[in-house]
Design a protein around this motif. Sequence first.
Motif, PDB file in Angstrom:
ATOM      1  N   ALA A   7       6.017  -1.128  -0.565  1.00  0.00           N
ATOM      2  CA  ALA A   7       6.762  -0.127  -1.314  1.00  0.00           C
ATOM      3  C   ALA A   7       7.135  -0.664  -2.692  1.00  0.00           C
ATOM      4  O   ALA A   7       7.401  -1.852  -2.870  1.00  0.00           O
ATOM      5  CB  ALA A   7       8.024   0.270  -0.553  1.00  0.00           C
ATOM      6  N   ALA A   8       7.146   0.246  -3.671  1.00  0.00           N
ATOM      7  CA  ALA A   8       7.578  -0.138  -5.020  1.00  0.00           C
ATOM      8  C   ALA A   8       9.059  -0.507  -4.985  1.00  0.00           C
ATOM      9  O   ALA A   8       9.838   0.014  -4.187  1.00  0.00           O
ATOM     10  CB  ALA A   8       7.345   1.015  -5.984  1.00  0.00           C
ATOM     11  N   ALA A 142       6.089  -9.249  -5.117  1.00  0.00           N
ATOM     12  CA  ALA A 142       6.442  -7.831  -5.226  1.00  0.00           C
ATOM     13  C   ALA A 142       6.838  -7.482  -6.656  1.00  0.00           C
ATOM     14  O   ALA A 142       6.506  -6.401  -7.158  1.00  0.00           O
ATOM     15  CB  ALA A 142       7.580  -7.491  -4.260  1.00  0.00           C
ATOM     16  N   ALA A 143       7.543  -8.393  -7.319  1.00  0.00           N
ATOM     17  CA  ALA A 143       7.924  -8.155  -8.706  1.00  0.00           C
ATOM     18  C   ALA A 143       6.703  -8.166  -9.611  1.00  0.00           C
ATOM     19  O   ALA A 143       6.570  -7.322 -10.515  1.00  0.00           O
ATOM     20  CB  ALA A 143       8.917  -9.229  -9.159  1.00  0.00           C
ATOM     21  N   ALA A 144       5.782  -9.109  -9.368  1.00  0.00           N
ATOM     22  CA  ALA A 144       4.566  -9.174 -10.177  1.00  0.00           C
ATOM     23  C   ALA A 144       3.721  -7.917 -10.001  1.00  0.00           C
ATOM     24  O   ALA A 144       3.121  -7.415 -10.952  1.00  0.00           O
ATOM     25  CB  ALA A 144       3.757 -10.419  -9.799  1.00  0.00           C
ATOM     26  N   ARG A 145       3.681  -7.381  -8.778  1.00  0.00           N
ATOM     27  CA  ARG A 145       2.932  -6.141  -8.532  1.00  0.00           C
ATOM     28  C   ARG A 145       3.516  -4.976  -9.312  1.00  0.00           C
ATOM     29  O   ARG A 145       2.777  -4.205  -9.944  1.00  0.00           O
ATOM     30  CB  ARG A 145       2.941  -5.818  -7.037  1.00  0.00           C
ATOM     31  CG  ARG A 145       2.259  -4.482  -6.679  1.00  0.00           C
ATOM     32  CD  ARG A 145       2.643  -4.028  -5.298  1.00  0.00           C
ATOM     33  NE  ARG A 145       4.085  -3.907  -5.167  1.00  0.00           N
ATOM     34  CZ  ARG A 145       4.733  -3.955  -4.003  1.00  0.00           C
ATOM     35  NH1 ARG A 145       4.062  -4.134  -2.885  1.00  0.00           N
ATOM     36  NH2 ARG A 145       6.053  -3.823  -3.973  1.00  0.00           N
ATOM     37  N   ASP A 146       4.845  -4.837  -9.301  1.00  0.00           N
ATOM     38  CA  ASP A 146       5.464  -3.744 -10.047  1.00  0.00           C
ATOM     39  C   ASP A 146       5.208  -3.890 -11.542  1.00  0.00           C
ATOM     40  O   ASP A 146       4.971  -2.900 -12.244  1.00  0.00           O
ATOM     41  CB  ASP A 146       6.964  -3.695  -9.773  1.00  0.00           C
ATOM     42  CG  ASP A 146       7.300  -2.868  -8.541  1.00  0.00           C
ATOM     43  OD1 ASP A 146       6.459  -2.820  -7.621  1.00  0.00           O
ATOM     44  OD2 ASP A 146       8.386  -2.271  -8.499  1.00  0.00           O
ATOM     45  N   CYS A 147       5.251  -5.116 -12.024  1.00  0.00           N
ATOM     46  CA  CYS A 147       4.985  -5.355 -13.447  1.00  0.00           C
ATOM     47  C   CYS A 147       3.524  -5.065 -13.782  1.00  0.00           C
ATOM     48  O   CYS A 147       3.231  -4.504 -14.849  1.00  0.00           O
ATOM     49  CB  CYS A 147       5.341  -6.791 -13.810  1.00  0.00           C
ATOM     50  SG  CYS A 147       7.117  -7.118 -13.807  1.00  0.00           S
ATOM     51  N   ALA A 148       2.620  -5.455 -12.896  1.00  0.00           N
ATOM     52  CA  ALA A 148       1.208  -5.171 -13.128  1.00  0.00           C
ATOM     53  C   ALA A 148       0.962  -3.667 -13.207  1.00  0.00           C
ATOM     54  O   ALA A 148       0.195  -3.186 -14.049  1.00  0.00           O
ATOM     55  CB  ALA A 148       0.356  -5.796 -12.022  1.00  0.00           C
ATOM     56  N   GLU A 174      -0.811  -5.996  -1.308  1.00  0.00           N
ATOM     57  CA  GLU A 174      -1.666  -4.809  -1.414  1.00  0.00           C
ATOM     58  C   GLU A 174      -1.602  -4.252  -2.822  1.00  0.00           C
ATOM     59  O   GLU A 174      -0.580  -3.693  -3.250  1.00  0.00           O
ATOM     60  CB  GLU A 174      -1.188  -3.751  -0.409  1.00  0.00           C
ATOM     61  CG  GLU A 174      -2.135  -2.580  -0.230  1.00  0.00           C
ATOM     62  CD  GLU A 174      -3.422  -2.958   0.482  1.00  0.00           C
ATOM     63  OE1 GLU A 174      -4.450  -2.301   0.223  1.00  0.00           O
ATOM     64  OE2 GLU A 174      -3.400  -3.909   1.279  1.00  0.00           O
ATOM     65  N   TRP A 175      -2.686  -4.411  -3.583  1.00  0.00           N
ATOM     66  CA  TRP A 175      -2.732  -3.888  -4.954  1.00  0.00           C
ATOM     67  C   TRP A 175      -4.166  -3.966  -5.469  1.00  0.00           C
ATOM     68  O   TRP A 175      -4.780  -5.042  -5.472  1.00  0.00           O
ATOM     69  CB  TRP A 175      -1.837  -4.692  -5.894  1.00  0.00           C
ATOM     70  CG  TRP A 175      -1.664  -4.078  -7.258  1.00  0.00           C
ATOM     71  CD1 TRP A 175      -0.775  -3.115  -7.610  1.00  0.00           C
ATOM     72  CD2 TRP A 175      -2.408  -4.387  -8.452  1.00  0.00           C
ATOM     73  NE1 TRP A 175      -0.908  -2.793  -8.946  1.00  0.00           N
ATOM     74  CE2 TRP A 175      -1.901  -3.562  -9.480  1.00  0.00           C
ATOM     75  CE3 TRP A 175      -3.448  -5.273  -8.737  1.00  0.00           C
ATOM     76  CZ2 TRP A 175      -2.401  -3.603 -10.780  1.00  0.00           C
ATOM     77  CZ3 TRP A 175      -3.946  -5.321 -10.024  1.00  0.00           C
ATOM     78  CH2 TRP A 175      -3.426  -4.493 -11.049  1.00  0.00           C
ATOM     79  N   THR A 176      -4.691  -2.808  -5.876  1.00  0.00           N
ATOM     80  CA  THR A 176      -6.041  -2.720  -6.432  1.00  0.00           C
ATOM     81  C   THR A 176      -6.032  -1.687  -7.541  1.00  0.00           C
ATOM     82  O   THR A 176      -5.482  -0.592  -7.375  1.00  0.00           O
ATOM     83  CB  THR A 176      -7.067  -2.287  -5.358  1.00  0.00           C
ATOM     84  OG1 THR A 176      -7.015  -3.211  -4.273  1.00  0.00           O
ATOM     85  CG2 THR A 176      -8.480  -2.257  -5.928  1.00  0.00           C
ATOM     86  N   ARG A 177      -6.643  -2.034  -8.663  1.00  0.00           N
ATOM     87  CA  ARG A 177      -6.740  -1.100  -9.777  1.00  0.00           C
ATOM     88  C   ARG A 177      -8.077  -1.295 -10.488  1.00  0.00           C
ATOM     89  O   ARG A 177      -8.647  -2.391 -10.486  1.00  0.00           O
ATOM     90  CB  ARG A 177      -5.616  -1.317 -10.800  1.00  0.00           C
ATOM     91  CG  ARG A 177      -4.214  -1.057 -10.282  1.00  0.00           C
ATOM     92  CD  ARG A 177      -3.959   0.419 -10.020  1.00  0.00           C
ATOM     93  NE  ARG A 177      -2.581   0.643  -9.583  1.00  0.00           N
ATOM     94  CZ  ARG A 177      -2.167   0.551  -8.321  1.00  0.00           C
ATOM     95  NH1 ARG A 177      -3.041   0.235  -7.370  1.00  0.00           N
ATOM     96  NH2 ARG A 177      -0.900   0.775  -8.013  1.00  0.00           N
ATOM     97  N   GLY A 178      -8.540  -0.231 -11.138  1.00  0.00           N
ATOM     98  CA  GLY A 178      -9.723  -0.342 -11.974  1.00  0.00           C
ATOM     99  C   GLY A 178     -11.030  -0.127 -11.226  1.00  0.00           C
ATOM    100  O   GLY A 178     -11.058   0.121 -10.025  1.00  0.00           O
ATOM    101  N   ALA A 179     -12.121  -0.227 -11.976  1.00  0.00           N
ATOM    102  CA  ALA A 179     -13.464  -0.033 -11.420  1.00  0.00           C
ATOM    103  C   ALA A 179     -14.421  -0.986 -12.122  1.00  0.00           C
ATOM    104  O   ALA A 179     -14.211  -1.363 -13.274  1.00  0.00           O
ATOM    105  CB  ALA A 179     -13.915   1.417 -11.615  1.00  0.00           C
ATOM    106  N   GLY A 180     -15.478  -1.345 -11.405  1.00  0.00           N
ATOM    107  CA  GLY A 180     -16.475  -2.248 -11.980  1.00  0.00           C
ATOM    108  C   GLY A 180     -16.594  -3.507 -11.156  1.00  0.00           C
ATOM    109  O   GLY A 180     -16.277  -3.538  -9.964  1.00  0.00           O
ATOM    110  N   GLU A 181     -17.051  -4.569 -11.782  1.00  0.00           N
ATOM    111  CA  GLU A 181     -17.191  -5.847 -11.097  1.00  0.00           C
ATOM    112  C   GLU A 181     -15.819  -6.353 -10.666  1.00  0.00           C
ATOM    113  O   GLU A 181     -14.839  -6.229 -11.392  1.00  0.00           O
ATOM    114  CB  GLU A 181     -17.856  -6.869 -12.027  1.00  0.00           C
ATOM    115  CG  GLU A 181     -18.252  -8.150 -11.326  1.00  0.00           C
ATOM    116  CD  GLU A 181     -19.107  -9.042 -12.204  1.00  0.00           C
ATOM    117  OE1 GLU A 181     -19.238 -10.229 -11.862  1.00  0.00           O
ATOM    118  OE2 GLU A 181     -19.635  -8.549 -13.221  1.00  0.00           O
ATOM    119  N   GLU A 182     -15.766  -6.922  -9.482  1.00  0.00           N
ATOM    120  CA  GLU A 182     -14.484  -7.280  -8.891  1.00  0.00           C
ATOM    121  C   GLU A 182     -13.952  -8.621  -9.411  1.00  0.00           C
ATOM    122  O   GLU A 182     -14.686  -9.592  -9.550  1.00  0.00           O
ATOM    123  CB  GLU A 182     -14.639  -7.353  -7.373  1.00  0.00           C
ATOM    124  CG  GLU A 182     -13.335  -7.314  -6.616  1.00  0.00           C
ATOM    125  CD  GLU A 182     -13.535  -7.064  -5.137  1.00  0.00           C
ATOM    126  OE1 GLU A 182     -13.593  -5.876  -4.753  1.00  0.00           O
ATOM    127  OE2 GLU A 182     -13.645  -8.049  -4.376  1.00  0.00           O
TER     128      GLU A 182
END
Length: 213
Positions: A7-8, A142-148, A174-182
């Motif tokens: 959760a955020a 968790a803080a780094a995820r929210d900042c990302a 759990e965090w994934t964003r974007g598209a293309g090469e991983e």
Amino acid sequence: MGAVSDAALDTDELWQIVDRERASLADLLEGLRPEEWETRTRCGDWRVRDVAAHLTVAARFTYGQVVREMVRARGDWNRMIHDSAVREAGRPVAEIVANLRSIIGSRRLAPTTSPREPLIDLLVHGQDIALALGRHREMPPAAARDCADRVWTMRFPPRPWPLPKARLVATDIEWTRGAGEEIRGPISALLLLLTGRTEAAAPRLDGTLPKAG
């Protein structure tokens, strides 16, 4: 260590982390030798003392001071941030540390920002300082995820770093964003990548990274 929630973070949680980060960074700074304060970081032309001073400005300056700084910078937001930090860095180092401690508990924000902006500043600039000094500094996942997430969606203040043309996958939360090469790695390293610290992030990431600008 327990599992990190998907959760955020809510506003109270964000501010609690901001307070902890301010306190722990003040502890680190308080123990520095005089020459360490003058160490150059990878944050432009800023020394450790410039970065540290910058982290005290938003929560201490009144709107009137911000307006005066903007006038001095001729309306250039980035120049205002740079010049105000450098001027504040001229203070004695004990005063810079005291100013950082004085804003623990403050909820003052710079105009147009949310609580995630001071948290981004603390997490990323805390790494700028630690890496320049050869120190290890933990970053709460968790803080780094929210900042990302904030950096990924940032429109204003304008994001000065281009988003990587890749699929970013965190390996510790759990965090994934974007598209293309991983590109895979800890969320702390992905946050550094998103904020233009490619060289600092690279050792902890797997995948083809964009060239550092």
